[in-house]
Design a protein around this motif. Structure first.
Motif, PDB file in Angstrom:
ATOM      1  N   ALA A 105     -24.635  25.150  54.353  1.00 56.55           N
ATOM      2  CA  ALA A 105     -24.476  25.085  52.901  1.00 56.55           C
ATOM      3  C   ALA A 105     -23.102  24.528  52.583  1.00 56.55           C
ATOM      4  O   ALA A 105     -22.118  24.865  53.241  1.00 56.55           O
ATOM      5  CB  ALA A 105     -24.626  26.480  52.296  1.00 56.55           C
ATOM      6  N   ASN A 106     -23.040  23.709  51.549  1.00 57.62           N
ATOM      7  CA  ASN A 106     -21.765  23.171  51.081  1.00 57.62           C
ATOM      8  C   ASN A 106     -21.189  24.160  50.067  1.00 57.62           C
ATOM      9  O   ASN A 106     -21.571  24.147  48.899  1.00 57.62           O
ATOM     10  CB  ASN A 106     -21.967  21.796  50.453  1.00 57.62           C
ATOM     11  CG  ASN A 106     -20.670  21.182  49.981  1.00 57.62           C
ATOM     12  OD1 ASN A 106     -19.648  21.855  49.866  1.00 57.62           O
ATOM     13  ND2 ASN A 106     -20.716  19.900  49.683  1.00 57.62           N
ATOM     14  N   LEU A 107     -20.298  25.023  50.523  1.00 52.59           N
ATOM     15  CA  LEU A 107     -19.685  26.010  49.640  1.00 52.59           C
ATOM     16  C   LEU A 107     -18.491  25.437  48.889  1.00 52.59           C
ATOM     17  O   LEU A 107     -18.050  26.011  47.903  1.00 52.59           O
ATOM     18  CB  LEU A 107     -19.242  27.244  50.435  1.00 52.59           C
ATOM     19  CG  LEU A 107     -20.356  28.044  51.103  1.00 52.59           C
ATOM     20  CD1 LEU A 107     -19.769  29.274  51.789  1.00 52.59           C
ATOM     21  CD2 LEU A 107     -21.440  28.432  50.126  1.00 52.59           C
ATOM     22  N   LEU A 108     -17.971  24.322  49.351  1.00 50.06           N
ATOM     23  CA  LEU A 108     -16.775  23.736  48.746  1.00 50.06           C
ATOM     24  C   LEU A 108     -17.089  22.955  47.464  1.00 50.06           C
ATOM     25  O   LEU A 108     -16.205  22.750  46.636  1.00 50.06           O
ATOM     26  CB  LEU A 108     -16.073  22.830  49.753  1.00 50.06           C
ATOM     27  CG  LEU A 108     -14.627  22.485  49.483  1.00 50.06           C
ATOM     28  CD1 LEU A 108     -13.764  23.748  49.377  1.00 50.06           C
ATOM     29  CD2 LEU A 108     -14.088  21.582  50.564  1.00 50.06           C
ATOM     30  N   ALA A 109     -18.345  22.556  47.298  1.00 48.80           N
ATOM     31  CA  ALA A 109     -18.708  21.747  46.123  1.00 48.80           C
ATOM     32  C   ALA A 109     -19.993  22.294  45.485  1.00 48.80           C
ATOM     33  O   ALA A 109     -21.051  21.668  45.560  1.00 48.80           O
ATOM     34  CB  ALA A 109     -18.877  20.291  46.520  1.00 48.80           C
ATOM     35  N   PRO A 110     -19.912  23.452  44.836  1.00 47.85           N
ATOM     36  CA  PRO A 110     -21.107  24.035  44.226  1.00 47.85           C
ATOM     37  C   PRO A 110     -21.563  23.254  42.989  1.00 47.85           C
ATOM     38  O   PRO A 110     -20.775  22.545  42.361  1.00 47.85           O
ATOM     39  CB  PRO A 110     -20.655  25.446  43.837  1.00 47.85           C
ATOM     40  CG  PRO A 110     -19.181  25.325  43.634  1.00 47.85           C
ATOM     41  CD  PRO A 110     -18.723  24.291  44.635  1.00 47.85           C
ATOM     42  N   ILE A 111     -22.827  23.409  42.680  1.00 50.47           N
ATOM     43  CA  ILE A 111     -23.409  22.839  41.471  1.00 50.47           C
ATOM     44  C   ILE A 111     -23.492  23.956  40.440  1.00 50.47           C
ATOM     45  O   ILE A 111     -24.069  25.010  40.703  1.00 50.47           O
ATOM     46  CB  ILE A 111     -24.794  22.240  41.762  1.00 50.47           C
ATOM     47  CG1 ILE A 111     -24.624  21.023  42.678  1.00 50.47           C
ATOM     48  CG2 ILE A 111     -25.516  21.869  40.469  1.00 50.47           C
ATOM     49  CD1 ILE A 111     -25.900  20.434  43.176  1.00 50.47           C
ATOM     50  N   ILE A 112     -22.890  23.713  39.283  1.00 53.48           N
ATOM     51  CA  ILE A 112     -22.834  24.696  38.209  1.00 53.48           C
ATOM     52  C   ILE A 112     -23.783  24.241  37.105  1.00 53.48           C
ATOM     53  O   ILE A 112     -23.718  23.088  36.667  1.00 53.48           O
ATOM     54  CB  ILE A 112     -21.400  24.814  37.631  1.00 53.48           C
ATOM     55  CG1 ILE A 112     -20.349  24.924  38.740  1.00 53.48           C
ATOM     56  CG2 ILE A 112     -21.319  25.944  36.623  1.00 53.48           C
ATOM     57  CD1 ILE A 112     -20.517  26.087  39.668  1.00 53.48           C
ATOM     58  N   ILE A 113     -24.649  25.159  36.646  1.00 53.22           N
ATOM     59  CA  ILE A 113     -25.605  24.819  35.597  1.00 53.22           C
ATOM     60  C   ILE A 113     -25.514  25.846  34.480  1.00 53.22           C
ATOM     61  O   ILE A 113     -25.616  27.049  34.723  1.00 53.22           O
ATOM     62  CB  ILE A 113     -27.045  24.762  36.143  1.00 53.22           C
ATOM     63  CG1 ILE A 113     -27.147  23.662  37.207  1.00 53.22           C
ATOM     64  CG2 ILE A 113     -28.050  24.534  35.009  1.00 53.22           C
ATOM     65  CD1 ILE A 113     -28.444  23.641  37.956  1.00 53.22           C
ATOM     66  N   ASN A 114     -25.319  25.344  33.266  1.00 58.37           N
ATOM     67  CA  ASN A 114     -25.410  26.178  32.074  1.00 58.37           C
ATOM     68  C   ASN A 114     -26.891  26.172  31.702  1.00 58.37           C
ATOM     69  O   ASN A 114     -27.407  25.171  31.213  1.00 58.37           O
ATOM     70  CB  ASN A 114     -24.551  25.621  30.935  1.00 58.37           C
ATOM     71  CG  ASN A 114     -24.661  26.438  29.670  1.00 58.37           C
ATOM     72  OD1 ASN A 114     -25.645  27.139  29.437  1.00 58.37           O
ATOM     73  ND2 ASN A 114     -23.651  26.344  28.821  1.00 58.37           N
ATOM     74  N   VAL A 115     -27.574  27.297  31.949  1.00 55.58           N
ATOM     75  CA  VAL A 115     -29.018  27.349  31.745  1.00 55.58           C
ATOM     76  C   VAL A 115     -29.416  27.412  30.275  1.00 55.58           C
ATOM     77  O   VAL A 115     -30.566  27.143  29.938  1.00 55.58           O
ATOM     78  CB  VAL A 115     -29.660  28.519  32.524  1.00 55.58           C
ATOM     79  CG1 VAL A 115     -29.525  28.300  34.022  1.00 55.58           C
ATOM     80  CG2 VAL A 115     -29.068  29.853  32.125  1.00 55.58           C
ATOM     81  N   LEU A 116     -28.481  27.751  29.384  1.00 55.09           N
ATOM     82  CA  LEU A 116     -28.781  27.734  27.950  1.00 55.09           C
ATOM     83  C   LEU A 116     -28.695  26.327  27.377  1.00 55.09           C
ATOM     84  O   LEU A 116     -29.526  25.922  26.577  1.00 55.09           O
ATOM     85  CB  LEU A 116     -27.835  28.663  27.183  1.00 55.09           C
ATOM     86  CG  LEU A 116     -28.067  30.150  27.359  1.00 55.09           C
ATOM     87  CD1 LEU A 116     -27.107  30.941  26.482  1.00 55.09           C
ATOM     88  CD2 LEU A 116     -29.500  30.526  27.031  1.00 55.09           C
ATOM     89  N   LYS A 117     -27.690  25.583  27.789  1.00 50.68           N
ATOM     90  CA  LYS A 117     -27.481  24.221  27.279  1.00 50.68           C
ATOM     91  C   LYS A 117     -28.113  23.156  28.172  1.00 50.68           C
ATOM     92  O   LYS A 117     -28.138  21.982  27.820  1.00 50.68           O
ATOM     93  CB  LYS A 117     -25.982  23.925  27.146  1.00 50.68           C
ATOM     94  CG  LYS A 117     -25.230  24.906  26.282  1.00 50.68           C
ATOM     95  CD  LYS A 117     -25.527  24.713  24.831  1.00 50.68           C
ATOM     96  CE  LYS A 117     -24.660  25.659  24.010  1.00 50.68           C
ATOM     97  NZ  LYS A 117     -24.709  25.383  22.611  1.00 50.68           N
ATOM     98  N   MET A 118     -28.581  23.565  29.371  1.00 49.15           N
ATOM     99  CA  MET A 118     -29.196  22.669  30.346  1.00 49.15           C
ATOM    100  C   MET A 118     -28.252  21.521  30.710  1.00 49.15           C
ATOM    101  O   MET A 118     -28.624  20.352  30.741  1.00 49.15           O
ATOM    102  CB  MET A 118     -30.544  22.151  29.851  1.00 49.15           C
ATOM    103  CG  MET A 118     -31.565  23.272  29.639  1.00 49.15           C
ATOM    104  SD  MET A 118     -31.783  24.354  31.076  1.00 49.15           S
ATOM    105  CE  MET A 118     -32.854  23.355  32.101  1.00 49.15           C
ATOM    106  N   LYS A 119     -27.002  21.912  30.997  1.00 53.16           N
ATOM    107  CA  LYS A 119     -25.989  20.961  31.445  1.00 53.16           C
ATOM    108  C   LYS A 119     -25.531  21.373  32.837  1.00 53.16           C
ATOM    109  O   LYS A 119     -25.361  22.565  33.114  1.00 53.16           O
ATOM    110  CB  LYS A 119     -24.789  20.967  30.506  1.00 53.16           C
ATOM    111  CG  LYS A 119     -25.084  20.383  29.149  1.00 53.16           C
ATOM    112  CD  LYS A 119     -23.833  20.319  28.324  1.00 53.16           C
ATOM    113  CE  LYS A 119     -24.078  19.521  27.065  1.00 53.16           C
ATOM    114  NZ  LYS A 119     -22.830  19.202  26.394  1.00 53.16           N
TER     115      LYS A 119
END
Length: 139
Positions: A105-119
């Motif tokens: 797993a790439n822990l150094l570059a996570p993907i962040i998602i705002n699930v309310l704004k879908m960004k």
């Protein structure tokens, strides 16, 4: 809306499920729209599938389920860009690399998602205690 996917052929999705990555994802900057698809409940594996290019599909996990001491801190700019108001509005994924002998797993570059704004946005952490190739095991 019908989306042609890498692993599931054509599937129908609700357009409200599309996550918009303003800057794309590093390496795939030209693709901005993605959807999360469930792969495996046992390991909680998911696909981050491009809506616009069937071959752009990243296998992801929630890193907090595999690495209990995993922590991230977003900058004020990242919070602003993703329009995050509450921590509960955020889901975090780590991209997996699957090889014959191991899964990392790439822990150094996570993907962040705002699930309310879908960004969404992939960020680079400054914490050097994390690796881009942290081995995981599916239970």
């Amino acid at each position: 809306m019908i989306v042609n996917t890498k692993f599931f052929d054509d599937i129908e999705i609700d357009e409200k499920e599309i996550i918009y990555f303003k800057d794309g994802i590093p390496g795939f900057e030209e693709y901005k729209r993605y959807v999360i698809l469930n792969i495996d409940d046992k390991c909680n594996l998911k696909c981050l599938q491009s809506v616009d290019e069937r071959d752009v599909c990243l296998i992801v996990i929630n890193p907090f389920e595999y690495f209990l001491d995993f922590e991230i801190e977003l900058s004020d700019e990242e919070i602003l860009n993703l329009e995050i108001e509450n921590e509960s509005d955020v889901i975090v994924y780590s991209v997996l690399t699957i090889r014959d002998d191991k899964i990392t797993a790439n822990l150094l570059a996570p993907i962040i998602i705002n699930v309310l704004k879908m960004k969404g946005k992939q960020i680079i952490l400054t914490n050097r205690n994390y690796s881009i190739r942290q081995e995981i095991k599916c239970l």
